[in-house]
Scaffold this motif. Structure first.
Motif, PDB file in Angstrom:
ATOM      1  N   PRO A  15      11.956  53.139  83.419  1.00 60.76           N
ATOM      2  CA  PRO A  15      11.743  54.687  83.955  1.00 60.76           C
ATOM      3  C   PRO A  15      13.086  55.635  83.551  1.00 60.76           C
ATOM      4  CG  PRO A  15      11.296  52.925  85.655  1.00 60.76           C
ATOM      5  CD  PRO A  15      11.652  52.241  84.441  1.00 60.76           C
ATOM      6  N   VAL A  16      14.196  55.009  83.778  1.00 59.26           N
ATOM      7  CA  VAL A  16      15.283  55.763  83.456  1.00 59.26           C
ATOM      8  C   VAL A  16      15.650  56.146  81.935  1.00 59.26           C
ATOM      9  CG1 VAL A  16      17.760  56.022  83.537  1.00 59.26           C
ATOM     10  CG2 VAL A  16      16.485  54.572  85.448  1.00 59.26           C
ATOM     11  N   SER A  17      15.364  55.311  80.993  1.00 65.92           N
ATOM     12  CA  SER A  17      15.509  55.875  79.797  1.00 65.92           C
ATOM     13  C   SER A  17      14.124  56.002  78.882  1.00 65.92           C
ATOM     14  CB  SER A  17      16.466  54.725  78.913  1.00 65.92           C
ATOM     15  OG  SER A  17      15.828  53.392  78.883  1.00 65.92           O
ATOM     16  N   GLY A  18      13.125  55.884  79.527  1.00 69.43           N
ATOM     17  CA  GLY A  18      11.841  55.972  78.732  1.00 69.43           C
ATOM     18  C   GLY A  18      11.722  54.608  77.660  1.00 69.43           C
ATOM     19  N   ASP A  19      10.682  55.128  76.983  1.00 69.03           N
ATOM     20  CA  ASP A  19      10.250  53.891  76.055  1.00 69.03           C
ATOM     21  C   ASP A  19      11.227  53.816  74.751  1.00 69.03           C
ATOM     22  OD1 ASP A  19       8.271  53.426  77.988  1.00 69.03           O
ATOM     23  OD2 ASP A  19       6.700  53.985  76.566  1.00 69.03           O
ATOM     24  N   SER A  20      11.708  52.630  74.288  1.00 71.15           N
ATOM     25  CA  SER A  20      12.421  52.418  73.072  1.00 71.15           C
ATOM     26  C   SER A  20      12.212  51.266  72.508  1.00 71.15           C
ATOM     27  CB  SER A  20      13.986  52.583  73.573  1.00 71.15           C
ATOM     28  OG  SER A  20      14.352  51.617  74.540  1.00 71.15           O
ATOM     29  N   VAL A  21      12.891  51.054  71.259  1.00 72.59           N
ATOM     30  CA  VAL A  21      12.630  49.734  70.722  1.00 72.59           C
ATOM     31  C   VAL A  21      13.909  49.121  70.027  1.00 72.59           C
ATOM     32  CG1 VAL A  21      11.875  48.731  68.427  1.00 72.59           C
ATOM     33  CG2 VAL A  21      10.448  50.375  69.585  1.00 72.59           C
ATOM     34  N   VAL A  22      14.104  47.898  70.435  1.00 72.32           N
ATOM     35  CA  VAL A  22      15.428  47.040  70.044  1.00 72.32           C
ATOM     36  C   VAL A  22      14.957  46.259  68.964  1.00 72.32           C
ATOM     37  CG1 VAL A  22      17.028  45.188  70.913  1.00 72.32           C
ATOM     38  CG2 VAL A  22      16.127  47.148  72.472  1.00 72.32           C
ATOM     39  N   ARG A  23      15.766  46.222  67.733  1.00 69.94           N
ATOM     40  CA  ARG A  23      15.852  45.446  66.742  1.00 69.94           C
ATOM     41  C   ARG A  23      16.901  44.597  66.250  1.00 69.94           C
ATOM     42  NH1 ARG A  23      10.992  46.201  64.190  1.00 69.94           N
ATOM     43  NH2 ARG A  23      10.002  48.432  64.492  1.00 69.94           N
ATOM     44  N   TRP A  24      16.681  43.396  66.116  1.00 71.46           N
ATOM     45  CA  TRP A  24      17.829  42.391  65.505  1.00 71.46           C
ATOM     46  C   TRP A  24      17.511  41.940  64.313  1.00 71.46           C
ATOM     47  CZ3 TRP A  24      21.783  40.655  68.952  1.00 71.46           C
ATOM     48  CH2 TRP A  24      21.677  40.833  70.448  1.00 71.46           C
ATOM     49  N   ARG A  25      18.422  41.899  63.466  1.00 69.96           N
ATOM     50  CA  ARG A  25      18.094  41.596  62.189  1.00 69.96           C
ATOM     51  C   ARG A  25      19.397  40.610  61.809  1.00 69.96           C
ATOM     52  NH1 ARG A  25      18.371  45.883  58.921  1.00 69.96           N
ATOM     53  NH2 ARG A  25      20.403  45.504  58.245  1.00 69.96           N
ATOM     54  N   LEU A  26      19.213  39.242  61.596  1.00 74.53           N
ATOM     55  CA  LEU A  26      20.182  38.292  61.257  1.00 74.53           C
ATOM     56  C   LEU A  26      20.217  37.990  59.904  1.00 74.53           C
ATOM     57  CD1 LEU A  26      19.549  36.069  64.528  1.00 74.53           C
ATOM     58  CD2 LEU A  26      21.059  38.058  64.099  1.00 74.53           C
ATOM     59  N   THR A  27      21.444  37.942  59.259  1.00 69.93           N
ATOM     60  CA  THR A  27      21.458  37.547  57.755  1.00 69.93           C
ATOM     61  C   THR A  27      22.719  36.615  57.718  1.00 69.93           C
ATOM     62  OG1 THR A  27      22.767  39.291  57.181  1.00 69.93           O
ATOM     63  CG2 THR A  27      20.535  39.473  56.865  1.00 69.93           C
ATOM     64  N   GLU A  28      22.335  35.625  56.743  1.00 67.60           N
ATOM     65  CA  GLU A  28      23.449  34.473  56.409  1.00 67.60           C
ATOM     66  C   GLU A  28      24.583  35.041  55.805  1.00 67.60           C
ATOM     67  OE1 GLU A  28      21.196  31.675  54.780  1.00 67.60           O
ATOM     68  OE2 GLU A  28      20.187  31.035  56.548  1.00 67.60           O
ATOM     69  N   GLU A  29      25.559  35.015  55.923  1.00 64.92           N
ATOM     70  CA  GLU A  29      26.680  35.598  55.290  1.00 64.92           C
ATOM     71  C   GLU A  29      28.117  34.467  55.387  1.00 64.92           C
ATOM     72  OE1 GLU A  29      29.868  39.197  55.994  1.00 64.92           O
ATOM     73  OE2 GLU A  29      27.645  39.897  55.872  1.00 64.92           O
TER      74      GLU A  29
END
Length: 165
Positions: A85-99
């Motif tokens: 409720p406080v921040s509304g709807d959002s999207v979290v994305r994780w991208r992992l790459t070998e390095e």
């Protein structure tokens, strides 16, 4: 390794990029196993790790975030909605790459509303620091004071740049 705030077509995106000296698979398990999530996010996580599966994070202070998995590509990509409720709807994305001998972590959190951006910047900043420590086998009490310090830091930085970073 500070957070970056971008605005694109009226949408605000915070972004973090970190190099962790841990294999991609180890990082993937830390962000997708409820028992590991509790160690660095400090929330009880309940979910079914499938696209469309529901996700719930519960913190001891009573905060609850609901969501749904949008993308799962083990062990490289994970995306889910973050609804509260406080921040509304959002999207979290994780991208992992070998390095090299480790993993490059790219985390983005996309907001349709501008509320609480400095709080999310501070929170993700410290949570990512703690994630690295947990992966090193170091268990610490979560440094809530650091979150407050970084919130003040990001607030100041945003004020100086007129709301941008």
């Amino acid at each position: 390794m500070e957070g970056i705030l971008k605005e694109l077509n009226g949408v605000r995106i915070i972004s973090f990029e970190r190099y962790l000296k841990h294999p991609v698979e180890k990082v993937w398990l830390a962000i997708t196993r409820p028992d590991r999530i509790a160690d660095w996010l400090t929330a009880q996580a309940e979910f079914e790790l499938i696209v469309g599966g529901r996700i719930v994070f519960r913190w001891k202070n009573g905060d609850i975030v609901n969501g749904e998995f949008l993308q799962i590509n083990p062990p490289y990509e994970l995306a889910f909605t973050w609804m509260e409720p406080v921040s509304g709807d959002s999207v979290v994305r994780w991208r992992l790459t070998e390095e090299d001998e480790g993993c490059r972590v790219h985390l983005t959190h996309t907001f349709n509303e501008a509320s609480m951006i400095s709080g999310f910047l501070a929170g993700w900043h410290v949570h990512l620091d703690v994630l690295d420590l947990i992966l090193q086998g170091r268990h610490i009490d979560f440094p809530w004071e650091r979150v407050k310090e970084f919130r003040n830091y990001y607030d100041s930085k945003m004020r100086l740049k007129g709301g941008a970073l």
